[in-house]
Write an enzyme that holds these catalytic residues in place. Structure first.
Site, PDB file in Angstrom:
ATOM      1  N   THR A 179       0.826  -1.209   0.000  1.00 60.20           N
ATOM      2  CA  THR A 179       0.000   0.000   0.000  1.00 60.20           C
ATOM      3  C   THR A 179       0.863   1.263   0.000  1.00 60.20           C
ATOM      4  OG1 THR A 179      -1.633  -1.210   1.295  1.00 60.20           O
ATOM      5  CG2 THR A 179      -1.899   1.174   1.158  1.00 60.20           C
ATOM      6  N   MET A 297       1.013  -2.644   4.232  1.00 64.28           N
ATOM      7  CA  MET A 297       0.378  -3.249   5.397  1.00 64.28           C
ATOM      8  C   MET A 297       0.802  -4.706   5.525  1.00 64.28           C
ATOM      9  SD  MET A 297      -3.690  -3.672   6.182  1.00 64.28           S
ATOM     10  CE  MET A 297      -4.276  -4.517   7.652  1.00 64.28           C
TER      11      MET A 297
END
Length: 364
Positions: A179, A297
């Site tokens: 991300t 993440m």
């Protein structure tokens, strides 16, 4: 994140997609679908009443396209936005424009033709939403399904072992990101000189988007950037992006590195997996490699980076302040896998200095 649920607004012109995505997200106890809108105008009316934690946004819609809507959101009141788009050539190009406009991630629209594809889409959607809720977003000027078992890199290749001494002249860089990684990778690769060592990149991304991502970067960088192909030789001055939904491994034949692109189960819940790439680099490059773990993440890449370090590789992790999501680097740092923790804008310099030091040592 607090114990409060992540509240999501779905914006998509397809009623069936809205229904499927609502079902998928609602089955996660940490996510609440606060509403669904068929177009940006309906979404805007909803936003006047209450703000979600995350918006799941389609790109191609009637009345107003998602990209225009995204730019308005980011200019007026930034909210984490995840793009949910079909992997057509046009859709993937627009999705990357959306990332440049401030979206934090891309997920493919879920298919319902097979249970396996729906299971994989479910995990990806939920992870993307919860990751986006943690993301740092900046204001921009206008412009029940079965949970998959979490596998380790053992599912693709055995743990690395130190074998014979490797030549000191061959150098390779391996980078992993998730991300926030698309724009972070662009910043790193654009800053590298044309004579950089060969670079292998795993960016968590669905199939159909990696080719467009590589082409976009190739037009921006002094180095060549391409989607990796099975069996090709790694060349200096070139970066290779792992294809979506396939693992990429570094292999060696004599004095030459080459790339293996393989099917296989998700590792650390991802395919491609950073752990798989890093483990292969530990085995086949050892001290001739530099591993870099960036924004994202989860913990994919943390164990692999530690394996690289144990076999003599140089290792770097992006610092918290410059990450969109400080997950993957945080886990790597906690394991002691990172020799140095550096800001995003310092990563290109670290690569260049490491490469120059290797040549200086070889000359001596």
């Amino acid at each position: 994140m607090t114990s409060q649920k992540v509240r999501v607004l779905i914006v998509d012109d397809s009623a069936s997609v809205r229904q499927v995505v609502t079902t998928i997200l609602s089955e996660d106890p940490d996510i609440e679908v606060m509403g669904a809108a068929a177009d940006p105008f309906a979404a805007a009316r909803r936003l006047e009443k209450e703000l979600p934690d995350v918006i799941l946004l389609d790109i191609e819609m009637p009345k107003m396209d998602g990209l225009t809507f995204l730019r308005k959101i980011m200019a007026q009141r930034p909210i984490p936005v995840v793009i949910c788009s079909a992997a057509t050539e046009k859709g993937s190009q627009l999705a990357f424009e959306a990332l440049e406009a401030g979206a934090v991630d891309i997920v493919p629209k879920p298919r319902v033709d097979t249970r396996q594809s729906l299971v994989e889409a479910s995990g990806r959607l939920r992870d993307a939403v919860k990751s986006a809720a943690r993301a740092r977003v900046k204001q921009r000027t206008a412009r029940p399904l079965v949970v998959e078992k979490k596998l380790t890199a053992d599912a693709m290749l055995p743990p690395p072992v130190e074998t014979r001494a490797r030549p000191k002249t061959e150098r390779i860089v391996c980078i992993g990101a998730s991300t926030g990684g698309t724009e972070a990778l662009a910043e790193v690769l654009m800053a590298l000189p044309a004579d950089s060592p060969g670079i292998l990149v795993v960016q968590h991304m669905p199939p159909g988007f990696t080719l467009a991502f590589a082409r976009r970067l190739d037009g921006l960088c002094a180095i060549n950037v391409k989607e990796a192909e099975d069996g090709e030789t790694v060349q200096a001055g070139c970066a290779y992006i792992a294809p979506g939904a396939r693992h990429m491994l570094l292999q060696r034949s004599g004095l030459r590195y080459h790339i293996a692109v393989k099917d296989g189960p998700p590792v650390s819940r991802h395919r491609p997996s950073v752990d798989v790439l890093f483990r292969s680099a530990a085995q086949y490059a050892g001290r001739n490699a530099l591993g870099v773990i960036m924004t994202g993440m989860g913990d994919d890449g943390a164990r692999g980076l530690l394996e690289m370090r144990k076999l003599g590789a140089a290792t770097r992790a992006q610092n918290e302040e410059s990450c969109v999501v400080f997950g993957m680097p945080k886990e790597a740092i906690a394991l002691g896998a990172a020799e140095k923790v550096v800001a995003l804008d310092q990563i290109p310099r670290e690569i260049v200095l490491w490469h120059q030091a290797a040549h200086t040592a070889a000359a001596e």
